[in-house]
Design a protein around this motif. Structure first.
Motif, mmCIF file in Angstrom:
data_model
loop_
_atom_site.group_PDB
_atom_site.id
_atom_site.type_symbol
_atom_site.label_atom_id
_atom_site.label_comp_id
_atom_site.label_asym_id
_atom_site.label_seq_id
_atom_site.Cartn_x
_atom_site.Cartn_y
_atom_site.Cartn_z
ATOM 1 N N VAL A 98 6.920 19.599 27.146
ATOM 2 C CA VAL A 98 5.662 19.179 28.108
ATOM 3 C C VAL A 98 5.616 20.477 28.825
ATOM 4 C CG1 VAL A 98 4.953 17.875 30.286
ATOM 5 C CG2 VAL A 98 6.439 16.727 28.452
ATOM 6 N N GLY A 99 4.053 20.760 28.932
ATOM 7 C CA GLY A 99 3.684 22.071 29.741
ATOM 8 C C GLY A 99 2.799 21.729 30.653
ATOM 9 N N LEU A 100 3.288 21.792 31.976
ATOM 10 C CA LEU A 100 2.343 21.649 32.896
ATOM 11 C C LEU A 100 2.074 22.926 33.557
ATOM 12 C CD1 LEU A 100 0.854 19.886 35.110
ATOM 13 C CD2 LEU A 100 2.844 19.441 36.349
ATOM 14 N N LYS A 114 5.797 22.673 15.881
ATOM 15 C CA LYS A 114 5.551 22.830 14.329
ATOM 16 C C LYS A 114 6.696 23.099 13.574
ATOM 17 C CE LYS A 114 3.165 23.381 10.582
ATOM 18 N NZ LYS A 114 2.620 21.886 9.958
ATOM 19 N N GLU A 115 7.380 24.130 14.308
ATOM 20 C CA GLU A 115 8.519 24.537 13.487
ATOM 21 C C GLU A 115 9.889 23.374 13.347
ATOM 22 O OE1 GLU A 115 11.413 27.056 11.728
ATOM 23 O OE2 GLU A 115 9.519 27.321 12.165
ATOM 24 N N TYR A 116 9.600 22.448 14.412
ATOM 25 C CA TYR A 116 10.916 21.545 14.509
ATOM 26 C C TYR A 116 10.302 20.234 14.399
ATOM 27 C CZ TYR A 116 13.827 25.447 15.459
ATOM 28 O OH TYR A 116 14.217 26.606 15.294
ATOM 29 N N ASN A 117 9.064 20.045 13.844
ATOM 30 C CA ASN A 117 8.436 18.614 13.826
ATOM 31 C C ASN A 117 8.578 17.942 15.237
ATOM 32 O OD1 ASN A 117 6.978 16.702 12.716
ATOM 33 N ND2 ASN A 117 8.760 15.482 11.750
ATOM 34 N N LYS A 118 8.173 18.337 16.428
ATOM 35 C CA LYS A 118 8.137 17.711 17.802
ATOM 36 C C LYS A 118 6.717 17.261 18.231
ATOM 37 C CE LYS A 118 12.567 18.828 17.764
ATOM 38 N NZ LYS A 118 13.745 17.594 17.565
ATOM 39 N N GLU A 119 6.455 16.762 19.366
ATOM 40 C CA GLU A 119 5.481 16.420 19.882
ATOM 41 C C GLU A 119 5.194 17.172 21.245
ATOM 42 O OE1 GLU A 119 3.153 14.112 18.588
ATOM 43 O OE2 GLU A 119 4.475 14.133 16.765
ATOM 44 N N PHE A 120 3.954 17.622 21.639
ATOM 45 C CA PHE A 120 3.903 18.293 22.831
ATOM 46 C C PHE A 120 2.597 17.489 23.721
ATOM 47 C CE2 PHE A 120 0.667 20.163 19.864
ATOM 48 C CZ PHE A 120 -0.572 19.961 20.614
ATOM 49 N N VAL A 121 2.923 17.748 25.059
ATOM 50 C CA VAL A 121 1.777 17.484 25.986
ATOM 51 C C VAL A 121 1.633 18.770 26.712
ATOM 52 C CG1 VAL A 121 1.058 15.932 27.802
ATOM 53 C CG2 VAL A 121 2.414 14.988 25.884
#
Length: 179
Positions: A98-100, A114-121
Motif C-alpha cells: 500500500v502506498g498512500l 511484478k517481480e514477486y507476484n504481489k498486489e498493490f493499492v
C-alpha cells in the motif's frame, strides 16, 4: 455528499481496504506515523510500515464520526516498522503493498509487485522523488496506470470521499480482492 477533509484519508482508505481485500500481510510503504497501519492491524490485518523517517503514532486522532480516540503508549508502540527506504526485495514477505502518498516509491511498488507476484493499492499525489521526467500535458495518475498496465497488471481505480488527491489505483488480478 459533503467531502471530508484530507485528514480523514487514512480512515477512508482503511475502510475501503477492509471492504475490498481479504485479511493479509501488508506493507504500508511511506507509512509515516502509522495511522493507516494501526487501523488495519486493529481490523485483524498484519501491517508493517516501511519508511526511512522514524515517527510514532499520534496520541489522538478522530475517527470518521469525528470521535476522538486516544492511544495509550503501548498501543503507539504496537505498529511494526522498518525504518529504511523501500527497496524492491522488501516485497517478498508481503501479500499487498500500500502506498498512500509514498513519495519516490510508487514505481518501485509496481516493480516489486511484478517481480514477486504481489498486489498493490496506491493513492499517489505527485511525482516527488519518483525516477520519472514529468512532461507537459501528461497526467501523473494516468502515467502510473499506464506503467502498471505495461507491466501486465489489470488496474482498477476508485475515488475516496475527501478533498484533494483522492483517486486510488489498484491491481485486481490475484483473487485477494473481494467481490
Amino acid at each position: 455528499m459533503r467531502r471530508l477533509s484530507h485528514r480523514f484519508r487514512f480512515q477512508l482508505l482503511h475502510n475501503w481496504l477492509i471492504n475490498h481485500y481479504q485479511l493479509c500481510k501488508a506493507a504500508d510503504v511511506g507509512g509515516g506515523k502509522g495511522l493507516l497501519a494501526y487501523l488495519l492491524n486493529q481490523s485483524g490485518w498484519n501491517v508493517t510500515i516501511i519508511d526511512p523517517v522514524t515517527q510514532i503514532l499520534p496520541r489522538t486522532f478522530k475517527d470518521l464520526h469525528k470521535t476522538r480516540t486516544t492511544l495509550t503508549p503501548d498501543k503507539r508502540k504496537d505498529v511494526k516498522r522498518i525504518d529504511k527506504p523501500f527497496e524492491i526485495e522488501m516485497a517478498k514477505e508481503f501479500d499487498l503493498l500500500v502506498g498512500l502518498h509514498a513519495h519516490g516509491s510508487n514505481l518501485k511498488i509496481i516493480d516489486a509487485c511484478k517481480e514477486y507476484n504481489k498486489e498493490f493499492v496506491l493513492l499517489p499525489c505527485c511525482v516527488i522523488g519518483e525516477p520519472v521526467e514529468t512532461k507537459p500535458g501528461i497526467n501523473w495518475l494516468e502515467s502510473l496506470v499506464d506503467y502498471a498496465q505495461n507491466k501486465g497488471f489489470e488496474v482498477g481505480r476508485t475515488k475516496l470521499n475527501f478533498a484533494g488527491q483522492d483517486t486510488i489505483i489498484f491491481s485486481s488480478a490475484s483473487g485477494k480482492l473481494q467481490e
